[in-house]
Design a protein around this motif. Structure first.
Motif, PDB file in Angstrom:
ATOM      1  N   TYR A 188      48.039  36.400  49.700  1.00 32.28           N
ATOM      2  CA  TYR A 188      46.979  36.493  50.192  1.00 32.28           C
ATOM      3  C   TYR A 188      46.612  36.007  51.384  1.00 32.28           C
ATOM      4  CZ  TYR A 188      42.680  33.266  49.384  1.00 32.28           C
ATOM      5  OH  TYR A 188      41.334  32.559  49.692  1.00 32.28           O
ATOM      6  N   ILE A 196      44.656  47.308  50.556  1.00 30.35           N
ATOM      7  CA  ILE A 196      44.296  45.944  49.636  1.00 30.35           C
ATOM      8  C   ILE A 196      42.774  46.873  48.629  1.00 30.35           C
ATOM      9  CG2 ILE A 196      43.121  44.007  49.412  1.00 30.35           C
ATOM     10  CD1 ILE A 196      43.226  43.555  51.974  1.00 30.35           C
ATOM     11  N   ASN A 230      44.518  44.378  43.047  1.00 31.74           N
ATOM     12  CA  ASN A 230      44.093  42.870  43.199  1.00 31.74           C
ATOM     13  C   ASN A 230      44.781  42.074  41.288  1.00 31.74           C
ATOM     14  OD1 ASN A 230      43.099  41.282  44.628  1.00 31.74           O
ATOM     15  ND2 ASN A 230      43.720  43.374  45.469  1.00 31.74           N
ATOM     16  N   THR A 272      41.117  34.888  43.131  1.00 28.74           N
ATOM     17  CA  THR A 272      39.709  35.328  42.371  1.00 28.74           C
ATOM     18  C   THR A 272      38.357  35.332  43.121  1.00 28.74           C
ATOM     19  OG1 THR A 272      40.651  35.517  39.834  1.00 28.74           O
ATOM     20  CG2 THR A 272      38.266  36.278  40.329  1.00 28.74           C
ATOM     21  N   HIS A 328      38.563  37.343  46.346  1.00 30.20           N
ATOM     22  CA  HIS A 328      38.659  37.713  46.679  1.00 30.20           C
ATOM     23  C   HIS A 328      36.875  39.371  46.612  1.00 30.20           C
ATOM     24  CE1 HIS A 328      39.655  42.653  46.050  1.00 30.20           C
ATOM     25  NE2 HIS A 328      38.891  42.704  44.791  1.00 30.20           N
ATOM     26  N   TYR A 362      36.065  40.903  49.799  1.00 31.25           N
ATOM     27  CA  TYR A 362      36.507  41.880  49.455  1.00 31.25           C
ATOM     28  C   TYR A 362      35.688  42.602  49.036  1.00 31.25           C
ATOM     29  CZ  TYR A 362      38.688  47.153  47.455  1.00 31.25           C
ATOM     30  OH  TYR A 362      38.882  47.775  47.483  1.00 31.25           O
TER      31      TYR A 362
END
Length: 206
Positions: free
Chosen positions: A123, A149, A154, A174, A177, A181
Motif C-alpha cells: 500500500y 502499479i 491489483n 479498493t 486504488h 490510480y
C-alpha cells in the motif's frame, strides 16, 4: 447453480476439462478440480470421470502438503517473503491467496501486506504496488519502474482479500486504488500503469 442452463454448463465443462488435464498455475488446479468435479456430477457424467477430479486433488502431493510446503510459519507469509538483498516479494503470491482452498487464517495474515498502515507493504501513495515498498530499492532502475502499479495486478490482490472476507483491508485498498490510480486531480483516468513516481504510463484506456 444460477441459471439452470445445463447446455451452457456442458460447453464450459468440455472447455475446462481439456484445459485442466495438465497442471494449472498458482494452485488453480485445486479449485479447478473442486469445480469440475461438481459440474461433472451435475451433468451426470460417468462415475470414473467424476472420480478423476477427486484424484486430480492429489497433484503436488495433495492440498495439505501443497500448503504446508509453501507457507512460511516463521514469517507468516506465502512463499519467500524474507528480506534479503537478492529477494523481492511480489504481487503474484496473491494468485494463490485468492483461491477458495486457501486457509482463512493465512489469508488474514497475508492481508497485513496490503494494509495501509504497513509502510513496508504493497500500500503506497497509489495502492497497490506490485512489489512491496520495502523492496523498491532492489528494483528501481530495472524494467519494473514503468509498471509499478497496474490494474490487473491489483485485481488479483484485491480478489484475494474479498474472497476470504478480509473486509477492512479489501475495502481500504479498493477505494484507495480507485481514488488514487483512476483519478488525476478531479479527472477520471484509466492508465495502463503508473511508474514508481506515480506518474501515468502507457495507454490511457485500461
Amino acid at each position: 447453480q444460477h441459471s439452470g442452463d445445463t447446455a451452457f454448463l456442458a460447453q464450459a465443462y468440455d472447455f475446462f476439462h481439456a484445459l485442466f488435464q495438465s497442471s494449472g498455475v498458482l494452485g488453480e488446479s485445486f479449485d479447478a478440480s473442486i469445480c469440475l468435479g461438481e459440474i461433472a456430477t451435475e451433468l451426470h457424467r460417468p462415475q470414473a470421470e467424476i472420480d478423476f477430479w477427486a484424484e486430480h486433488m492429489t497433484r503436488y502431493g495433495g492440498l495439505d502438503k501443497y500448503v504446508q510446503n509453501r507457507w512460511d510459519t516463521e514469517r507468516s507469509c506465502w512463499m519467500h517473503c524474507e528480506d534479503t538483498p537478492d529477494n523481492t516479494y511480489s504481487w503474484g503470491v496473491f494468485g494463490a491467496v485468492g483461491q477458495s482452498w486457501f486457509p482463512e487464517e493465512y489469508a488474514v495474515a497475508m492481508g497485513k501486506w496490503l494494509a495501509k498502515d504497513n509502510p513496508d507493504g504493497f500500500y503506497s501513495t497509489v495502492p497497490l504496488t506490485n512489489t512491496p515498498v520495502r523492496d523498491w530499492p532492489k528494483v528501481i532502475g530495472s524494467g519494473w519502474d514503468n509498471f509499478s502499479i497496474t490494474p490487473d495486478t491489483n485485481f488479483f490482490m484485491l480478489k484475494a482479500m474479498w474472497q476470504h472476507d478480509v473486509t477492512e483491508i479489501a475495502l481500504d485498498a479498493t477505494l484507495g486504488h480507485l481514488k488514487e490510480y483512476n483519478m488525476l486531480g478531479s479527472i477520471p483516468c484509466a492508465p495502463e500503469a503508473r511508474k514508481y513516481t506515480f506518474d501515468l504510463f502507457g495507454d490511457q484506456y485500461s
